[in-house]
Motif scaffolding. Structure first.
Motif, PDB file in Angstrom:
ATOM      1  N   ALA A 109     -15.054 -45.026  37.777  1.00  0.00           N
ATOM      2  CA  ALA A 109     -14.760 -44.861  36.400  1.00  0.00           C
ATOM      3  C   ALA A 109     -14.675 -46.123  35.724  1.00  0.00           C
ATOM      4  CB  ALA A 109     -13.636 -43.895  36.482  1.00  0.00           C
ATOM      5  N   GLY A 110     -14.835 -45.937  34.279  1.00  0.00           N
ATOM      6  CA  GLY A 110     -14.513 -47.125  33.618  1.00  0.00           C
ATOM      7  C   GLY A 110     -15.668 -47.370  32.746  1.00  0.00           C
ATOM      8  N   GLY A 111     -15.169 -47.462  31.220  1.00  0.00           N
ATOM      9  CA  GLY A 111     -15.979 -47.896  30.280  1.00  0.00           C
ATOM     10  C   GLY A 111     -16.035 -49.293  29.908  1.00  0.00           C
ATOM     11  N   LEU A 112     -17.107 -49.642  29.135  1.00  0.00           N
ATOM     12  CA  LEU A 112     -17.236 -51.149  28.837  1.00  0.00           C
ATOM     13  C   LEU A 112     -17.926 -51.045  27.279  1.00  0.00           C
ATOM     14  CD1 LEU A 112     -19.540 -52.092  32.067  1.00  0.00           C
ATOM     15  CD2 LEU A 112     -17.318 -52.996  31.359  1.00  0.00           C
ATOM     16  N   HIS A 113     -17.878 -52.269  26.813  1.00  0.00           N
ATOM     17  CA  HIS A 113     -18.360 -52.585  25.473  1.00  0.00           C
ATOM     18  C   HIS A 113     -19.540 -53.260  25.701  1.00  0.00           C
ATOM     19  CE1 HIS A 113     -18.736 -53.332  21.153  1.00  0.00           C
ATOM     20  NE2 HIS A 113     -19.061 -54.588  21.355  1.00  0.00           N
ATOM     21  N   PHE A 114     -20.740 -52.638  25.145  1.00  0.00           N
ATOM     22  CA  PHE A 114     -21.883 -53.386  25.018  1.00  0.00           C
ATOM     23  C   PHE A 114     -22.343 -53.698  23.326  1.00  0.00           C
ATOM     24  CE2 PHE A 114     -22.325 -51.146  29.005  1.00  0.00           C
ATOM     25  CZ  PHE A 114     -23.080 -52.079  29.742  1.00  0.00           C
TER      26      PHE A 114
ATOM     27  N   ALA B  99     -10.960 -57.388  19.995  1.00  0.00           N
ATOM     28  CA  ALA B  99     -10.833 -56.034  20.319  1.00  0.00           C
ATOM     29  C   ALA B  99     -11.832 -55.111  21.017  1.00  0.00           C
ATOM     30  CB  ALA B  99     -10.415 -55.346  18.810  1.00  0.00           C
ATOM     31  N   GLN B 100     -12.865 -55.478  20.633  1.00  0.00           N
ATOM     32  CA  GLN B 100     -14.131 -54.763  21.248  1.00  0.00           C
ATOM     33  C   GLN B 100     -14.440 -55.381  22.810  1.00  0.00           C
ATOM     34  OE1 GLN B 100     -17.429 -55.835  18.834  1.00  0.00           O
ATOM     35  NE2 GLN B 100     -17.360 -53.705  17.933  1.00  0.00           N
ATOM     36  N   PHE B 101     -14.086 -56.398  23.178  1.00  0.00           N
ATOM     37  CA  PHE B 101     -14.138 -57.110  24.401  1.00  0.00           C
ATOM     38  C   PHE B 101     -13.187 -56.665  24.999  1.00  0.00           C
ATOM     39  CE2 PHE B 101     -13.805 -59.939  27.770  1.00  0.00           C
ATOM     40  CZ  PHE B 101     -15.309 -60.447  27.999  1.00  0.00           C
ATOM     41  N   ASP B 102     -11.990 -56.498  24.402  1.00  0.00           N
ATOM     42  CA  ASP B 102     -10.635 -56.101  25.182  1.00  0.00           C
ATOM     43  C   ASP B 102     -10.917 -54.793  25.458  1.00  0.00           C
ATOM     44  OD1 ASP B 102      -7.841 -56.473  26.019  1.00  0.00           O
ATOM     45  OD2 ASP B 102      -7.480 -54.970  24.558  1.00  0.00           O
ATOM     46  N   SER B 103     -11.624 -53.745  25.144  1.00  0.00           N
ATOM     47  CA  SER B 103     -11.835 -52.136  25.356  1.00  0.00           C
ATOM     48  C   SER B 103     -12.314 -52.452  26.645  1.00  0.00           C
ATOM     49  CB  SER B 103     -12.823 -51.692  24.161  1.00  0.00           C
ATOM     50  OG  SER B 103     -14.040 -52.135  24.373  1.00  0.00           O
ATOM     51  N   GLY B 104     -13.303 -53.209  27.217  1.00  0.00           N
ATOM     52  CA  GLY B 104     -13.759 -52.973  28.394  1.00  0.00           C
ATOM     53  C   GLY B 104     -12.715 -53.597  29.366  1.00  0.00           C
ATOM     54  N   LEU B 105     -11.993 -54.540  29.128  1.00  0.00           N
ATOM     55  CA  LEU B 105     -10.952 -55.050  29.933  1.00  0.00           C
ATOM     56  C   LEU B 105      -9.876 -54.036  30.251  1.00  0.00           C
ATOM     57  CD1 LEU B 105     -10.174 -58.597  28.258  1.00  0.00           C
ATOM     58  CD2 LEU B 105     -11.857 -58.145  30.157  1.00  0.00           C
ATOM     59  N   GLN B 106      -9.517 -53.189  29.138  1.00  0.00           N
ATOM     60  CA  GLN B 106      -8.513 -52.247  29.263  1.00  0.00           C
ATOM     61  C   GLN B 106      -8.812 -51.047  30.196  1.00  0.00           C
ATOM     62  OE1 GLN B 106      -5.172 -52.736  28.401  1.00  0.00           O
ATOM     63  NE2 GLN B 106      -5.883 -54.668  27.657  1.00  0.00           N
TER      64      GLN B 106
ATOM     65  N   ASN C 288     -19.659 -58.382  27.952  1.00  0.00           N
ATOM     66  CA  ASN C 288     -18.269 -57.680  28.445  1.00  0.00           C
ATOM     67  C   ASN C 288     -18.545 -56.923  29.915  1.00  0.00           C
ATOM     68  OD1 ASN C 288     -16.730 -54.840  28.277  1.00  0.00           O
ATOM     69  ND2 ASN C 288     -15.652 -56.571  27.860  1.00  0.00           N
ATOM     70  N   ALA C 289     -19.562 -56.511  30.021  1.00  0.00           N
ATOM     71  CA  ALA C 289     -19.887 -55.904  31.443  1.00  0.00           C
ATOM     72  C   ALA C 289     -19.943 -57.066  32.393  1.00  0.00           C
ATOM     73  CB  ALA C 289     -21.083 -55.159  31.311  1.00  0.00           C
ATOM     74  N   SER C 290     -20.714 -58.076  32.105  1.00  0.00           N
ATOM     75  CA  SER C 290     -20.534 -59.025  33.233  1.00  0.00           C
ATOM     76  C   SER C 290     -19.361 -59.635  33.479  1.00  0.00           C
ATOM     77  CB  SER C 290     -21.614 -59.998  32.743  1.00  0.00           C
ATOM     78  OG  SER C 290     -22.904 -59.880  32.660  1.00  0.00           O
ATOM     79  N   ALA C 291     -18.469 -60.024  32.444  1.00  0.00           N
ATOM     80  CA  ALA C 291     -17.106 -60.484  32.899  1.00  0.00           C
ATOM     81  C   ALA C 291     -16.242 -59.508  33.488  1.00  0.00           C
ATOM     82  CB  ALA C 291     -16.487 -60.950  31.402  1.00  0.00           C
ATOM     83  N   VAL C 292     -16.128 -58.093  33.256  1.00  0.00           N
ATOM     84  CA  VAL C 292     -15.399 -56.943  33.687  1.00  0.00           C
ATOM     85  C   VAL C 292     -15.839 -57.085  35.283  1.00  0.00           C
ATOM     86  CG1 VAL C 292     -15.067 -54.579  33.969  1.00  0.00           C
ATOM     87  CG2 VAL C 292     -14.937 -55.819  31.782  1.00  0.00           C
ATOM     88  N   ASN C 293     -17.187 -57.024  35.455  1.00  0.00           N
ATOM     89  CA  ASN C 293     -17.863 -56.586  36.898  1.00  0.00           C
ATOM     90  C   ASN C 293     -17.231 -57.922  37.799  1.00  0.00           C
ATOM     91  OD1 ASN C 293     -18.760 -54.056  36.254  1.00  0.00           O
ATOM     92  ND2 ASN C 293     -20.683 -54.889  36.011  1.00  0.00           N
ATOM     93  N   ALA C 294     -17.445 -58.999  37.328  1.00  0.00           N
ATOM     94  CA  ALA C 294     -17.168 -60.216  37.956  1.00  0.00           C
ATOM     95  C   ALA C 294     -15.788 -60.276  38.245  1.00  0.00           C
ATOM     96  CB  ALA C 294     -17.633 -61.461  37.325  1.00  0.00           C
ATOM     97  N   ALA C 295     -14.778 -59.938  37.534  1.00  0.00           N
ATOM     98  CA  ALA C 295     -13.325 -59.913  37.584  1.00  0.00           C
ATOM     99  C   ALA C 295     -13.120 -58.844  38.898  1.00  0.00           C
ATOM    100  CB  ALA C 295     -12.703 -59.694  36.313  1.00  0.00           C
ATOM    101  N   LEU C 296     -13.697 -57.655  38.816  1.00  0.00           N
ATOM    102  CA  LEU C 296     -13.219 -56.790  39.673  1.00  0.00           C
ATOM    103  C   LEU C 296     -13.684 -57.045  41.357  1.00  0.00           C
ATOM    104  CD1 LEU C 296     -14.616 -53.650  37.854  1.00  0.00           C
ATOM    105  CD2 LEU C 296     -12.320 -54.000  38.640  1.00  0.00           C
ATOM    106  N   GLU C 297     -14.921 -58.196  41.123  1.00  0.00           N
ATOM    107  CA  GLU C 297     -15.295 -58.589  42.549  1.00  0.00           C
ATOM    108  C   GLU C 297     -14.291 -59.697  43.149  1.00  0.00           C
ATOM    109  OE1 GLU C 297     -19.265 -59.832  42.349  1.00  0.00           O
ATOM    110  OE2 GLU C 297     -20.011 -58.006  41.590  1.00  0.00           O
TER     111      GLU C 297
END
Length: 220
Positions: free
Chosen positions: A84-89, A98-105, A145-154
């Motif tokens: 699960a999990g949504g991202l901002h494109f 705020a848009q970037f934060d939506s994917g973080l949250q 946003n997607a690149s940052a979130v995915n890298a952070a999860l790894e």
């Protein structure tokens, strides 16, 4: 004659067969990938599904209280899997904090929140499997946003693996674009080879039933 005191020998570690039926919580089972994971793991394990608007149980990964309540209700568990999990494109030139934060949250903190709570209800030797994606290493326009979130999860899984107690494990599955999702995302993933969701599901099996931890299983 040997002076070895055999009474002080340590017993050989018990080998747990992870292919035996496990009790697994799957968050995000209604999506294309979640459905494939449920079909694949469900042939051998008991799957409990949860989601914000679908599944056997309701959970909002953006809420500590919601996640903790679900795990209290369902525990103990052998494995927790999130697809699960949504991202901002959107274009970087127009992007707001705020848009970037939506994917973080949502996708990042939501899955991290699940992992942090799951460690307390997993049985010894249990596992956590999170979902990232190819954009951590293959960025695309409008995908910062997607690149940052995915890298952070790894990175989170890599670091968490050295601290989890009781033989608990954590891994991340990072697939390329799903073949089934090409109508929706294909235009953004120009030139990227897709892969069927059923093939990606094998990586979740590897995480749940294998012995590795702190790994990112890339499926391309």
């Amino acid at each position: 004659m040997s002076n070895l005191n055999t009474t002080n020998r340590q017993a050989a570690p018990q080998i747990v067969d992870k292919s035996q039926p496990q009790r697994i919580l799957l968050v995000g089972a209604s999506g294309v990938l979640g459905q494939a994971v449920q079909r694949h793991l469900g042939s051998r394990h008991e799957i409990l599904t949860a989601g914000r608007g679908s599944g056997q149980y309701r959970v909002d990964l953006r809420s500590d209280a919601s996640v903790e309540a679900l795990l209290r209700e369902l525990g103990p568990l052998d494995a927790v899997v999130s697809t699960a999990g949504g991202l901002h494109f959107g274009p970087l030139t127009d992007m707001t904090a705020a848009q970037f934060d939506s994917g973080l949250q949502d996708k990042l903190l939501g899955q991290v929140r699940l992992a942090l709570a799951a460690q307390h209800v997993l049985r010894d030797g249990g596992s956590i499997t999170l979902t990232a994606g190819i954009l951590s290493r293959e960025p695309i326009p409008m995908g910062a946003n997607a690149s940052a979130v995915n890298a952070a999860l790894e990175a989170f899984a890599l670091a968490a693996a050295i601290e989890l107690p009781r033989g608990l494990r954590i891994n991340v599955v990072s697939p390329t674009v799903l073949t089934e999702s090409l109508p929706q995302y294909g235009a953004f993933m120009a030139g990227m080879e897709s892969t069927p969701a059923a093939r990606v599901a094998l990586a979740y099996q590897r995480s749940v039933e294998g012995g590795l931890t702190g790994r990112t299983f890339s499926v391309v």
